[in-house]
Scaffold this motif. Structure first.
Motif: not given
Length: 290
Positions: A90-91, A93-94
């Motif tokens: 995932l991104d 940021l996660y």
């Protein structure tokens, strides 16, 4: 002259913690692409691990120095397998939010058990005396911290540049896509590398315990500075992290001597200047621009 040299030594000792923390953080970022906000919590757990072993089991500093980093490395491996690798696709940021949450949970667990009061941790008796360095006497434990951190950084450098395992890890850290293209399973190295970075943070925590206040917020107070050091050295750069860590320590100590009002913000002034001049950091690789 003696005051100047002594202040440089103070800076090198402070920079020793920054270098160890930045080194572990840089390796983790390079391999996983994860901005590990829990790194400061690992540092705090290293200091508390030494404190708990001393007060509850009577384990001395030397055994704690050997055992706690290994325990933190194992804990880091378990943490990576249980949580962090699940968000790898995932991104980024996660994972940043995840590690930020893990840091808060670890801090609150320690605060619940020990409160927020700083705990004293005595230096080992063998080093609890000044050492004559010629121009001045310097606390023996601080000399040991400087020597131990320099030896640890040198050992990591040797491991990463002079061994086959190190070559693979360094390649996967600095050029993961190219390493995969050469047929190396980068994913198999992710968990041990994350644990290795956590172990370096634990080592810094044990070394810091006799010098710094052992409390649940000691990692949170330092992690932002460590992030700035990593950015200055270059994201993912092993050499850059160490050079920037010691360099910022010395620069801050000298600034504290001559311009005290600027000492708390000096690292961020350096970071801004480096990003304007060289966005990839001092030792980072510039990406090709289209």
């Amino acid at each position: 002259m003696a005051n100047f040299v002594q202040q440089c030594f103070n800076g090198l000792v402070s920079g020793a913690f920054l270098a160890l923390l930045a080194l572990g953080l840089s390796v983790i970022f390079g391999m996983l692409g994860v901005v590990n906000f829990a790194h400061g919590a690992f540092y705090m757990l290293g200091a508390f691990g030494a404190y708990v072993l001393l007060t509850n089991a009577g384990v001395n500093f030397w055994l704690a120095l050997a055992a706690v980093p290994v325990a933190l490395a194992v804990f880091g491996c378990l943490l990576e397998r249980a949580f962090i690798h699940r968000l790898a696709a995932l991104d980024p940021l996660y994972n940043f939010l995840l590690t930020f949450g893990i840091a808060l949970v670890l801090q609150d667990l320690v605060k619940r058990e020990y409160g927020v009061t700083s705990r004293p941790y005595p230096p080992p008796a063998e080093l609890n005396h000044p050492i004559d360095l010629g121009l001045f006497n310097y606390p023996g434990y601080q000399v040991f911290v400087l020597a131990a951190s320099a030896a640890a950084c040198a050992a990591v450098w040797y491991l990463l540049t002079r061994t086959r395992v190190g070559v693979v890890v360094r390649a996967a850290t600095e050029r993961p896509e190219l390493t995969r293209a050469l047929g190396i399973n980068v994913g198999a190295w992710v968990t041990p590398v994350f644990g290795f970075g956590a172990g370096l943070a634990g080592l810094a925590g044990v070394l810091a315990a006799p010098m710094r206040a052992v409390n649940p917020l000691m990692g949170a107070d330092l992690i932002i500075t460590v992030f700035a050091v990593v950015v200055i050295g270059g994201l993912g750069s092993i050499v850059g992290s160490v050079v920037a860590g010691f360099g910022i320590g010395v620069a801050t100590a000298l600034c504290n001597l001559y311009v005290p009002a600027l000492s708390q913000t000096l690292v961020f002034v350096f970071m801004a200047a480096v990003l304007l001049w060289r966005p990839a950091g001092l030792f980072g690789r510039e990406e090709a621009r289209v």
